[in-house]
Design a protein around this motif. Structure first.
Motif, PDB file in Angstrom:
ATOM      1  N   GLU A 194       0.830  -1.201   0.000  1.00  0.00           N
ATOM      2  CA  GLU A 194       0.000   0.000   0.000  1.00  0.00           C
ATOM      3  C   GLU A 194       0.870   1.259   0.000  1.00  0.00           C
ATOM      4  O   GLU A 194       0.633   2.181  -0.796  1.00  0.00           O
ATOM      5  CB  GLU A 194      -0.910   0.013   1.226  1.00  0.00           C
ATOM      6  N   HIS A 195       1.888   1.297   0.853  1.00  0.00           N
ATOM      7  CA  HIS A 195       2.808   2.446   0.871  1.00  0.00           C
ATOM      8  C   HIS A 195       3.517   2.585  -0.469  1.00  0.00           C
ATOM      9  O   HIS A 195       3.677   3.697  -0.985  1.00  0.00           O
ATOM     10  CB  HIS A 195       3.858   2.288   1.969  1.00  0.00           C
ATOM     11  N   ARG A 196       3.968   1.458  -1.033  1.00  0.00           N
ATOM     12  CA  ARG A 196       4.679   1.474  -2.316  1.00  0.00           C
ATOM     13  C   ARG A 196       3.792   2.065  -3.408  1.00  0.00           C
ATOM     14  O   ARG A 196       4.239   2.886  -4.210  1.00  0.00           O
ATOM     15  CB  ARG A 196       5.135   0.062  -2.676  1.00  0.00           C
ATOM     16  N   THR A 197       2.529   1.655  -3.460  1.00  0.00           N
ATOM     17  CA  THR A 197       1.601   2.171  -4.467  1.00  0.00           C
ATOM     18  C   THR A 197       1.439   3.679  -4.328  1.00  0.00           C
ATOM     19  O   THR A 197       1.499   4.421  -5.318  1.00  0.00           O
ATOM     20  CB  THR A 197       0.234   1.477  -4.347  1.00  0.00           C
ATOM     21  N   ASN A 198       1.240   4.149  -3.099  1.00  0.00           N
ATOM     22  CA  ASN A 198       1.098   5.592  -2.873  1.00  0.00           C
ATOM     23  C   ASN A 198       2.377   6.339  -3.217  1.00  0.00           C
ATOM     24  O   ASN A 198       2.333   7.436  -3.785  1.00  0.00           O
ATOM     25  CB  ASN A 198       0.689   5.860  -1.428  1.00  0.00           C
ATOM     26  N   ILE A 204       4.725   5.396  -5.417  1.00  0.00           N
ATOM     27  CA  ILE A 204       4.858   5.399  -6.879  1.00  0.00           C
ATOM     28  C   ILE A 204       3.930   6.442  -7.500  1.00  0.00           C
ATOM     29  O   ILE A 204       4.339   7.203  -8.383  1.00  0.00           O
ATOM     30  CB  ILE A 204       4.601   3.997  -7.456  1.00  0.00           C
ATOM     31  N   ASN A 205       2.690   6.497  -7.035  1.00  0.00           N
ATOM     32  CA  ASN A 205       1.746   7.487  -7.577  1.00  0.00           C
ATOM     33  C   ASN A 205       2.233   8.906  -7.343  1.00  0.00           C
ATOM     34  O   ASN A 205       2.131   9.758  -8.227  1.00  0.00           O
ATOM     35  CB  ASN A 205       0.359   7.278  -6.983  1.00  0.00           C
ATOM     36  N   GLY A 206       2.771   9.178  -6.164  1.00  0.00           N
ATOM     37  CA  GLY A 206       3.287  10.507  -5.864  1.00  0.00           C
ATOM     38  C   GLY A 206       4.495  10.868  -6.701  1.00  0.00           C
ATOM     39  O   GLY A 206       4.587  11.977  -7.237  1.00  0.00           O
ATOM     40  N   ARG A 254       5.361   9.509  -9.571  1.00  0.00           N
ATOM     41  CA  ARG A 254       4.951   9.587 -10.976  1.00  0.00           C
ATOM     42  C   ARG A 254       4.271  10.917 -11.292  1.00  0.00           C
ATOM     43  O   ARG A 254       4.503  11.504 -12.357  1.00  0.00           O
ATOM     44  CB  ARG A 254       4.035   8.420 -11.310  1.00  0.00           C
ATOM     45  N   SER A 255       3.444  11.410 -10.379  1.00  0.00           N
ATOM     46  CA  SER A 255       2.747  12.674 -10.650  1.00  0.00           C
ATOM     47  C   SER A 255       3.719  13.853 -10.707  1.00  0.00           C
ATOM     48  O   SER A 255       3.468  14.828 -11.411  1.00  0.00           O
ATOM     49  CB  SER A 255       1.658  12.926  -9.608  1.00  0.00           C
ATOM     50  N   TRP A 306      12.701   0.080 -10.858  1.00  0.00           N
ATOM     51  CA  TRP A 306      12.090   1.343 -11.255  1.00  0.00           C
ATOM     52  C   TRP A 306      12.786   1.837 -12.512  1.00  0.00           C
ATOM     53  O   TRP A 306      14.004   1.948 -12.552  1.00  0.00           O
ATOM     54  CB  TRP A 306      12.209   2.369 -10.132  1.00  0.00           C
ATOM     55  N   THR A 336       7.760   3.764   3.641  1.00  0.00           N
ATOM     56  CA  THR A 336       7.845   2.529   2.852  1.00  0.00           C
ATOM     57  C   THR A 336       9.104   1.752   3.202  1.00  0.00           C
ATOM     58  O   THR A 336       9.053   0.538   3.431  1.00  0.00           O
ATOM     59  CB  THR A 336       7.796   2.847   1.345  1.00  0.00           C
TER      60      THR A 336
END
Length: 96
Positions: A21-25, A27-29, A31-32, A54, A78
């Motif tokens: 869950e931390h990894r997904t958040n 990555i999203n941060g 990436r944005s 990555w 993370t």
């Protein structure tokens, strides 16, 4: 040239769901804020450790993002769920 940063680590029993869950958040941060962040691939190895690869458009893009990530709170959160963490950087020379 496309660059990869490979993280190898283990995750303590019971922490995998939280780490994912931390990894997904994270990555999203990242990436944005960094359109040159192309992909992230997580691989569970036979010994139970993980390779987290990555992919960046260039080494320069990766270095800029790495410097910016130093102040990103999700990085520490993370990483705190992993142990035996190592990092290896490289360039992709050939893909087929």
């Amino acid at each position: 040239m496309t660059t990869v940063r490979t993280h190898r680590y283990t995750v303590e029993t019971g922490n995998l769901a939280a780490m994912l869950e931390h990894r997904t958040n994270l990555i999203n941060g990242i990436r944005s804020a960094n359109p040159a962040f192309a992909a992230a691939t997580l691989i569970r190895l036979e010994d139970g450790s993980y390779l987290d690869i990555w992919r960046w458009d260039s080494a320069e893009d990766m270095q800029i993002a790495a410097q910016a990530a130093a102040g990103f709170p999700l990085v520490g959160a993370t990483l705190s769920l992993t142990t035996d963490h190592t990092i290896i950087d490289g360039e992709i020379l050939d893909e087929r």
